[in-house]
Design a protein around this motif. Structure first.
Motif, short mmCIF file in Angstrom:
data_model
loop_
_atom_site.label_atom_id
_atom_site.label_comp_id
_atom_site.label_asym_id
_atom_site.label_seq_id
_atom_site.Cartn_x
_atom_site.Cartn_y
_atom_site.Cartn_z
N LEU A 115 25.56 26.44 -68.16
CA LEU A 115 26.11 25.45 -67.22
C LEU A 115 25.37 25.49 -65.89
O LEU A 115 24.91 24.48 -65.38
CB LEU A 115 27.59 25.71 -67.00
N LEU A 116 25.28 26.70 -65.30
CA LEU A 116 24.67 26.79 -63.98
C LEU A 116 23.21 26.39 -64.03
O LEU A 116 22.70 25.72 -63.13
CB LEU A 116 24.84 28.20 -63.42
N ALA A 117 22.52 26.79 -65.07
CA ALA A 117 21.11 26.41 -65.20
C ALA A 117 20.98 24.89 -65.34
O ALA A 117 20.09 24.27 -64.76
CB ALA A 117 20.49 27.10 -66.41
N ALA A 118 21.91 24.29 -66.08
CA ALA A 118 21.87 22.84 -66.24
C ALA A 118 22.13 22.13 -64.93
O ALA A 118 21.48 21.14 -64.59
CB ALA A 118 22.91 22.41 -67.29
N THR A 246 34.06 35.10 -54.82
CA THR A 246 34.16 33.74 -55.37
C THR A 246 35.61 33.34 -55.53
O THR A 246 36.04 32.24 -55.10
CB THR A 246 33.44 33.66 -56.72
N VAL A 247 36.40 34.21 -56.12
CA VAL A 247 37.82 33.90 -56.33
C VAL A 247 38.53 33.78 -54.99
O VAL A 247 39.37 32.90 -54.79
CB VAL A 247 38.48 34.98 -57.21
N TRP A 248 38.19 34.66 -54.05
CA TRP A 248 38.83 34.62 -52.73
C TRP A 248 38.54 33.28 -52.04
O TRP A 248 39.45 32.68 -51.45
CB TRP A 248 38.32 35.78 -51.88
N LEU A 249 37.30 32.81 -52.11
CA LEU A 249 36.97 31.52 -51.50
C LEU A 249 37.75 30.38 -52.15
O LEU A 249 38.21 29.46 -51.47
CB LEU A 249 35.47 31.26 -51.60
N LEU A 250 37.92 30.42 -53.45
CA LEU A 250 38.69 29.38 -54.13
C LEU A 250 40.17 29.45 -53.72
O LEU A 250 40.83 28.41 -53.59
CB LEU A 250 38.55 29.53 -55.65
N GLU A 251 40.67 30.65 -53.50
CA GLU A 251 42.05 30.78 -53.05
C GLU A 251 42.21 30.26 -51.62
O GLU A 251 43.21 29.60 -51.29
CB GLU A 251 42.49 32.24 -53.14
N GLN A 252 41.22 30.54 -50.76
CA GLN A 252 41.28 30.00 -49.41
C GLN A 252 41.18 28.48 -49.42
O GLN A 252 41.81 27.79 -48.63
CB GLN A 252 40.15 30.60 -48.56
N GLY A 274 27.32 36.68 -47.52
CA GLY A 274 26.49 37.84 -47.81
C GLY A 274 26.36 38.16 -49.28
O GLY A 274 26.03 39.30 -49.64
N VAL A 275 26.59 37.19 -50.16
CA VAL A 275 26.39 37.40 -51.60
C VAL A 275 24.94 37.05 -51.91
O VAL A 275 24.55 35.88 -51.78
CB VAL A 275 27.36 36.53 -52.43
N PRO A 276 24.10 38.00 -52.33
CA PRO A 276 22.67 37.73 -52.50
C PRO A 276 22.36 36.69 -53.58
O PRO A 276 21.43 35.91 -53.43
CB PRO A 276 22.10 39.10 -52.89
N ASP A 277 23.12 36.67 -54.67
CA ASP A 277 22.86 35.74 -55.77
C ASP A 277 24.13 34.94 -56.04
O ASP A 277 24.93 35.29 -56.91
CB ASP A 277 22.42 36.50 -57.02
N PRO A 278 24.36 33.85 -55.30
CA PRO A 278 25.60 33.08 -55.46
C PRO A 278 25.77 32.53 -56.87
O PRO A 278 26.89 32.50 -57.39
CB PRO A 278 25.45 31.95 -54.43
N ASP A 279 24.68 32.08 -57.50
CA ASP A 279 24.79 31.55 -58.85
C ASP A 279 25.35 32.59 -59.81
O ASP A 279 26.24 32.32 -60.63
CB ASP A 279 23.44 31.06 -59.35
N ALA A 280 24.83 33.81 -59.71
CA ALA A 280 25.31 34.88 -60.58
C ALA A 280 26.77 35.21 -60.29
O ALA A 280 27.54 35.53 -61.20
CB ALA A 280 24.45 36.13 -60.41
N ALA A 281 27.17 35.12 -59.02
CA ALA A 281 28.57 35.39 -58.67
C ALA A 281 29.49 34.37 -59.33
O ALA A 281 30.54 34.72 -59.87
CB ALA A 281 28.74 35.37 -57.15
N VAL A 282 29.09 33.09 -59.29
CA VAL A 282 29.91 32.05 -59.93
C VAL A 282 29.93 32.27 -61.43
O VAL A 282 30.98 32.15 -62.08
CB VAL A 282 29.37 30.65 -59.58
#
Length: 785
Positions: A115-118, A246-252, A274-282
């Motif tokens: 998904l993210l790559a697409a 990621t989950v915290w941001l969605l809760e906010q 400060g998350v170095p790889d946001p795609d990987a975090a998602v």
């Protein structure tokens, strides 16, 4: 009277742009910004605007986990939450039946990884969206008579288990130990244990960032806790941290009203955190089932949205793969990829399904068509239009101001006369009691003090059925009020009128829609210009925009100078109104200290003497809880003047005016009766409520001064709106419209924001919210030739 203030001073704008793609907290605001959504105790001197009110209620929700150290207290709030859990379990079971589960693990693979790559390929222009996601399903034509799904029996609140509620004491003790080891406040132990369960200690040691699940904990605080526990193993690139943030941001984002976030905005905000790889975090959040991803085609109004990916157990791996065999459709198709928490995604889907069932069903023919027409003929103006619309449709929207409440009242009386089981439900007791007075005045033939001069003009000559009743939405869903449920678990009624509909969030809306029986009629009525719900979503506004059912706009204006003032604000104009009876008074102030002094003077002396409204019938409204003129400062000053005392019971004394928040988004006004070993005793809406001692601090506040969100649904003879200089970032047209509109006879404005007031009315509309409900509703709109 002129509302034009003195010469301008520079307006400070919001530090956070809550556009349709971003949560209020996504841009790292300070805790006192309108969207910070942090518990107000964190910044005692911050100017906390009204948007932080969800966190005030979140505190009570977190405190509900303290039951490990107290006896059971089966409250209304707990019964409501239990009902919501059962409903969400039912939705999840239905999802699992429709689409098979996928594997979820520590690493993302398969469709979720693709998904993210697409998405990146589409954004970079390497591939057209159609080539990546495939064609959406063809437009769905609404079925004339959908089949109702079976539903489980509704749980009885009285059946709640006896004994301790929440985590076991030994669990709380073990969590307290690990919190102390990591340098976190030990007071977080009950909430943490309740959230993480019996293995909470092991869960925290394995993943210290789980602490972010506790309300009020911020990423930097969780980072410090993780460093203390993990030492050298802790780093910003830790996969556990990326998933938790990621989950915290969605809760906010949910606290700011969004049900989902667009992927580019979410990844950009993760980078800021400060998350170095946001795609990987998602990807990690999706793989662990913490979030869901969706891709919505935007160019075809009839296209049905598809779930793009889901990491949830029992979820779906995305139907987009089936679209790869689309025959010859190579044209590029714009798409929007959204990431959201499962609870709100399921609620929006359930709400859309329930509303579609109502729209596509034929209402039960209670009363013949001539009977309905006679009822409409005896009504006046838009009340007659409302009755005719309800006669032939399962879902009807009704809009208007305070005076327009006479029209749903006329509808309810007509429905009762026809033999229908008709009920009205308001989100809170303020709206319920206000409407109950209107119904009682109308049925007794006495002039109504509320919505309009001719509120009784549409009643029928004889009323064989009893007077219609008004309840709260919570009471209706839990069975504490209203008709109860039938053998199938549906509400035992034929017509439901939901008042103050803009206050409905997606979860409450889903519970209501799924609880209605086949053939029932639902009317959502409210003023679209007021503040939206405290919880996520904008249900009423989305439905109005979708235009999938009849809409009746009231032509009944709110009377008098106050009605003229508020109506002008609704269209973006703050002008002069003639107020010969001192209906509107402007009190200019220079600073917050003077604002507090003048407010106390108005409530305790000027308004009772000049207007004849006693202090107990006057409500103070201000933008936030913190700051030198927030609710805390104002309530302290008003208590000292109106009910002085030592605050023996957790800061409260008998006779204190309070608001109780038993569950997130619910506000019960009342007074303190006393206190004993069981807790603080309140009188709320004529009922005795006992708040356990360990929940008083998080769920009870003094109530002489409220925020506009807390005051929603209520009206008072006199209202004092306090606008200190530090409130400028919180001001908007909906906020001012809501606050000023709470006054029935007199409005005093303690004015210290200068030109920011007219500028907010003319230039600052409601902040957009990102929701999926419009896309989900699009296939339900009947196709026209």
């Amino acid at each position: 009277m002129s509302t034009e203030p003195e010469p301008a001073s520079k307006d400070t704008t919001d530090a956070v742009d809550t556009g349709p793609e971003t949560p209020g907290t996504a841009e790292v605001p300070a805790p006192d910004t309108p969207e910070a959504a942090e518990p107000d105790a964190a910044e005692p001197d911050a100017a906390e605007p009204d948007a932080t009110e969800p966190d005030a209620t979140a505190e009570s929700a977190a405190d509900s986990g303290d039951g490990g150290e107290a006896a059971a207290q089966v409250s209304e709030g707990e019964a409501e939450l239990a009902a919501q859990r059962v409903e969400r379990e039912r939705i999840e079971r239905r999802k699992a039946e429709r689409q098979g589960p996928i594997d979820a693990g520590g690493k993302l693979s398969g469709t979720a990884a693709d998904l993210l790559a697409a998405v990146r390929a589409v954004e970079s222009g390497e591939k057209p969206a159609a080539a990546v996601f495939g064609a959406p399903e063809p437009a769905r034509r609404p079925a004339p008579e959908p089949v109702r799904r079976s539903r489980p029996a509704h749980p009885e609140p009285a059946a709640a288990p006896a004994g301790p509620v929440g985590p076991a004491p030994e669990t709380v003790r073990s969590v307290r130990g690990v919190l102390a080891e990591g340098g976190a406040p030990e007071s977080l132990a009950p909430q943490t244990a309740a959230l993480l369960g019996e293995g909470a200690e092991d869960a925290l040691r394995a993943d210290p960032w789980q602490l972010l699940r506790v309300g009020g904990v911020r990423p930097e605080q969780a980072d410090g806790f993780a460093r203390a526990l993990l030492g050298a193993q802790c780093g910003p690139d830790d996969e556990r941290r990326g998933c938790a943030v990621t989950v915290w941001l969605l809760e906010q984002a949910a606290l700011a009203g969004h049900t989902a976030l667009e992927l580019p905005r979410l990844t950009a905000t993760l980078a800021q955190r400060g998350v170095p790889d946001p795609d990987a975090a998602v990807q990690g959040a999706l793989a662990e089932g913490e979030a869901l991803a969706f891709q919505d085609a935007l160019d075809e109004p009839g296209a049905r949205p598809e779930r793009a990916a889901s990491g949830a157990v029992g979820g779906t791996d995305g139907a987009g793969a089936e679209g790869e065999d689309a025959e010859g459709e190579d044209e590029e198709r714009p798409v929007r990829v959204l990431i959201g928490l499962e609870r709100y995604a399921l609620a929006e889907e359930s709400l859309a399904d329930g509303l579609a069932r109502l729209v596509n069903s034929t209402p039960e023919q209670d009363g013949s068509a001539p009977d309905w027409e006679r009822a409409a003929g005896s009504a006046q103006g838009s009340a007659a239009e409302l009755i005719r619309a309800v006669a032939g449709h399962g879902l009807v929207l009704h809009t208007g101001g305070e005076a327009s409440l006479a029209e749903p009242a006329a509808l309810l009386r007509a429905a009762h006369a026809l033999g229908l089981r008709a009920w009205a439900a308001a989100p809170g007791p303020l709206g319920r009691d206000r409407f109950a007075v209107l119904l009682a005045d109308a049925s007794s033939g006495s002039p109504s003090q509320g919505p309009g001069p001719d509120a009784t003009a549409t009643s029928t000559a004889t009323t064989p059925a009893p007077v219609p009743a008004a309840v709260t939405v919570t009471g209706l869903l839990t069975g504490a009020e209203g008709p109860g449920r039938d053998a199938d678990g549906a509400l035992d009624l034929d017509l439901l009128v939901v008042l103050d509909a803009p206050q409905l969030d997606v979860e409450a809306g889903a519970l209501l829609a799924e609880s209605l029986p086949d053939g029932a009629r639902l009317v959502l009525t409210g003023d679209p210009a007021v503040l939206w719900s405290v919880g996520p979503g904008r249900v009423f506004a989305d439905l109005l925009a979708a235009r999938l059912c009849p809409q009746v706009a009231s032509r009944r204006p709110d009377p008098g100078p106050l009605g003229e003032l508020v109506s002008g604000i609704g269209i973006g104009e703050l002008g002069q109104v003639e107020a010969p009876g001192k209906e509107v008074v402007i009190v200019p102030v220079r600073d917050a200290g003077e604002a507090v002094h003048r407010t106390v003077q108005l409530v305790a002396d000027s308004v009772p003497r000049a207007i004849g409204v006693p202090a107990e019938e006057t409500q103070v409204i201000t933008p936030g809880h913190g700051g030198a003129a927030g609710t805390r400062a104002l309530n302290a000053a008003l208590k000292e003047r109106l009910n002085p005392g030592p605050g023996r019971f957790g800061g409260f004394d008998p006779g204190d005016r309070v608001v109780h928040t038993p569950a997130p988004g619910r506000v019960l006004p009342g007074r303190v009766v006393g206190a004993d070993a069981d807790g603080l005793h309140l009188s709320c809406a004529g009922e005795t409520v006992v708040v356990p001692q360990d929940r008083v601090e998080g769920s009870v506040r003094h109530g002489w001064a409220l925020t506009a969100h807390q005051a929603l649904g209520g009206r008072w003879p006199a209202v004092v709106v306090v606008l200190p200089g530090d409130a400028v970032p919180a001001l908007s047209r909906p906020w001012i419209y809501t606050a000023f509109g709470r006054a029935a006879r007199h409005l005093s404005v303690v004015h210290g924001v200068e030109q920011a007031l007219p500028r907010a009315v003319s230039e600052i509309p409601a902040k957009p919210r990102t929701t999926r409900l419009p896309v989900l509703l699009t296939p339900q709109v009947p196709a026209t030739d």
